[in-house]
Motif scaffolding. Structure first.
Motif, mmCIF file in Angstrom:
data_model
loop_
_atom_site.group_PDB
_atom_site.id
_atom_site.type_symbol
_atom_site.label_atom_id
_atom_site.label_comp_id
_atom_site.label_asym_id
_atom_site.label_seq_id
_atom_site.Cartn_x
_atom_site.Cartn_y
_atom_site.Cartn_z
ATOM 1 N N ASN A 106 0.818 -1.201 0.000
ATOM 2 C CA ASN A 106 0.000 0.000 0.000
ATOM 3 C C ASN A 106 0.861 1.263 0.000
ATOM 4 O O ASN A 106 1.939 1.284 0.603
ATOM 5 N N VAL A 107 0.358 2.306 -0.630
ATOM 6 C CA VAL A 107 0.960 3.629 -0.499
ATOM 7 C C VAL A 107 -0.132 4.617 -0.107
ATOM 8 O O VAL A 107 -1.301 4.437 -0.436
ATOM 9 N N ALA A 108 0.275 5.651 0.612
ATOM 10 C CA ALA A 108 -0.635 6.745 0.935
ATOM 11 C C ALA A 108 -0.227 7.958 0.116
ATOM 12 O O ALA A 108 0.967 8.237 -0.037
ATOM 13 N N ILE A 109 -1.209 8.658 -0.419
ATOM 14 C CA ILE A 109 -0.954 9.904 -1.146
ATOM 15 C C ILE A 109 -1.803 10.996 -0.504
ATOM 16 O O ILE A 109 -3.027 10.872 -0.422
ATOM 17 N N LYS B 281 -8.118 0.040 -4.850
ATOM 18 C CA LYS B 281 -7.107 -0.676 -5.627
ATOM 19 C C LYS B 281 -6.522 0.266 -6.681
ATOM 20 O O LYS B 281 -7.240 1.080 -7.264
ATOM 21 N N LYS B 282 -5.238 0.123 -6.931
ATOM 22 C CA LYS B 282 -4.576 0.959 -7.932
ATOM 23 C C LYS B 282 -5.298 0.877 -9.274
ATOM 24 O O LYS B 282 -5.570 1.916 -9.909
ATOM 25 N N LYS B 283 -5.658 -0.319 -9.687
ATOM 26 C CA LYS B 283 -6.322 -0.498 -10.979
ATOM 27 C C LYS B 283 -7.675 0.206 -11.010
ATOM 28 O O LYS B 283 -8.095 0.734 -12.048
ATOM 29 N N LEU B 284 -8.361 0.215 -9.871
ATOM 30 C CA LEU B 284 -9.664 0.862 -9.813
ATOM 31 C C LEU B 284 -9.527 2.377 -9.894
ATOM 32 O O LEU B 284 -10.324 3.054 -10.546
ATOM 33 N N TRP B 285 -8.519 2.926 -9.215
ATOM 34 C CA TRP B 285 -8.263 4.374 -9.306
ATOM 35 C C TRP B 285 -8.056 4.784 -10.761
ATOM 36 O O TRP B 285 -8.552 5.821 -11.206
ATOM 37 N N ILE C 225 -14.149 -6.342 0.224
ATOM 38 C CA ILE C 225 -14.836 -6.103 -1.059
ATOM 39 C C ILE C 225 -13.906 -6.313 -2.251
ATOM 40 O O ILE C 225 -14.321 -6.183 -3.398
ATOM 41 N N LYS C 226 -12.638 -6.625 -1.953
ATOM 42 C CA LYS C 226 -11.631 -6.912 -2.975
ATOM 43 C C LYS C 226 -11.469 -5.728 -3.926
ATOM 44 O O LYS C 226 -11.260 -4.618 -3.513
ATOM 45 N N SER C 227 -11.618 -5.953 -5.212
ATOM 46 C CA SER C 227 -11.366 -4.876 -6.178
ATOM 47 C C SER C 227 -12.653 -4.272 -6.721
ATOM 48 O O SER C 227 -12.646 -3.587 -7.739
ATOM 49 N N LYS C 228 -13.769 -4.476 -6.012
ATOM 50 C CA LYS C 228 -15.060 -4.076 -6.553
ATOM 51 C C LYS C 228 -15.404 -2.605 -6.338
ATOM 52 O O LYS C 228 -16.243 -2.054 -7.050
ATOM 53 N N ASP D 146 -0.106 -2.062 -4.703
ATOM 54 C CA ASP D 146 -1.396 -2.585 -5.148
ATOM 55 C C ASP D 146 -2.559 -1.677 -4.773
ATOM 56 O O ASP D 146 -3.539 -1.574 -5.521
ATOM 57 N N ASN D 147 -2.479 -1.057 -3.592
ATOM 58 C CA ASN D 147 -3.574 -0.239 -3.079
ATOM 59 C C ASN D 147 -3.108 1.181 -2.791
ATOM 60 O O ASN D 147 -1.952 1.402 -2.403
#
Length: 226
Positions: free
Chosen positions: A2-5, A182-186, A126-129, A99-100
């Motif tokens: 995980n990363v925080a921004i 999730k990174k992909k969701l962003w 909720i995983k990647s939903k 990943d997140n």
């Protein structure tokens, strides 16, 4: 991983220098950085900013900085999701693996590491939903609110006009504390408010969205009580 921004631009319209204004003896961004680091959830905590002063303070408090943020992503009309998309691509270009992403707001002095941990556990469920964000419950009768446009009354929701208060659904509002995803969701979505997103409920006195001076004073009031 995980990363925080933490997106913290220099110009704020309603509260001058809001992101570094002193709150409880420290620049308010300090409290967001501190909680993110102490949670031990993140491989890195980044501050995205267009301000050298904010960048220097953030380094002092233990964060890494993404500076300078482009001007086109640092104005009053810039959406947070667009800033996070940009910085995700920036970090990927730097070969940083994760990943997140948790977007933590810089003016959120009541954030605790437990809130970040509990909401992250909800994200894993909720995983990647969808996304997970902090929210306050508000009065149900807001569903029967109205506004005036050109002196004409308009109902916000006509379908609830004759519904009894006790039969109205519970109401929540984003409290401006953090967004997990999730990174992909962003990168995929245009808003965090999608069908499968979940809220992590916090009472208002623990998660005030500081948008104007009245909110700031209310937050100071609760801080003194604590």
């Amino acid at each position: 991983m995980n990363v925080a921004i933490i997106p913290a631009r220099k110009n704020s319209q309603r509260i001058k220098n809001k992101n570094i204004k002193l709150f409880n003896g420290k620049p308010i961004i300090y409290w967001s950085i501190k909680s993110a680091i102490r949670s031990n959830l993140f491989s890195e905590v980044f501050v995205s900013t267009d301000s050298k002063k904010i960048a220097d303070l953030s380094k002092q408090y233990g964060a890494k900085v993404l500076y300078p943020r482009p001007k086109k992503l640092s104005n009053a009309h810039t959406r947070i999701i667009d800033v996070i998309k940009f910085e995700i691509k920036n970090l990927e270009h730097q070969k940083i693996r994760f990943d997140n992403v948790c977007c933590i707001f810089p003016a959120a002095p009541f954030i605790k590491k437990s809130y970040l941990k509990n909401s992250f556990n909800l994200l894993k469920k909720i995983k990647s939903k969808g996304f997970v964000f902090a929210a306050n419950e508000i009065k149900k009768n807001n569903l029967r609110s109205f506004y005036f446009k050109k002196d004409k009354l308009n109902l916000v929701r006509r379908d609830f006009q004759n519904t009894r208060t006790q039969d109205l659904p519970r109401m929540f509002i984003d409290s401006g504390q953090f967004y997990w995803g999730k990174k992909k969701l962003w990168l995929k979505e245009r808003s965090i408010f999608i069908k499968n997103s979940k809220c992590y409920h916090l009472p208002r006195y623990k998660s005030i969205d500081i948008d104007n001076l009245a909110d700031w004073k209310e937050a100071e009031f609760y801080a003194k009580k604590k």
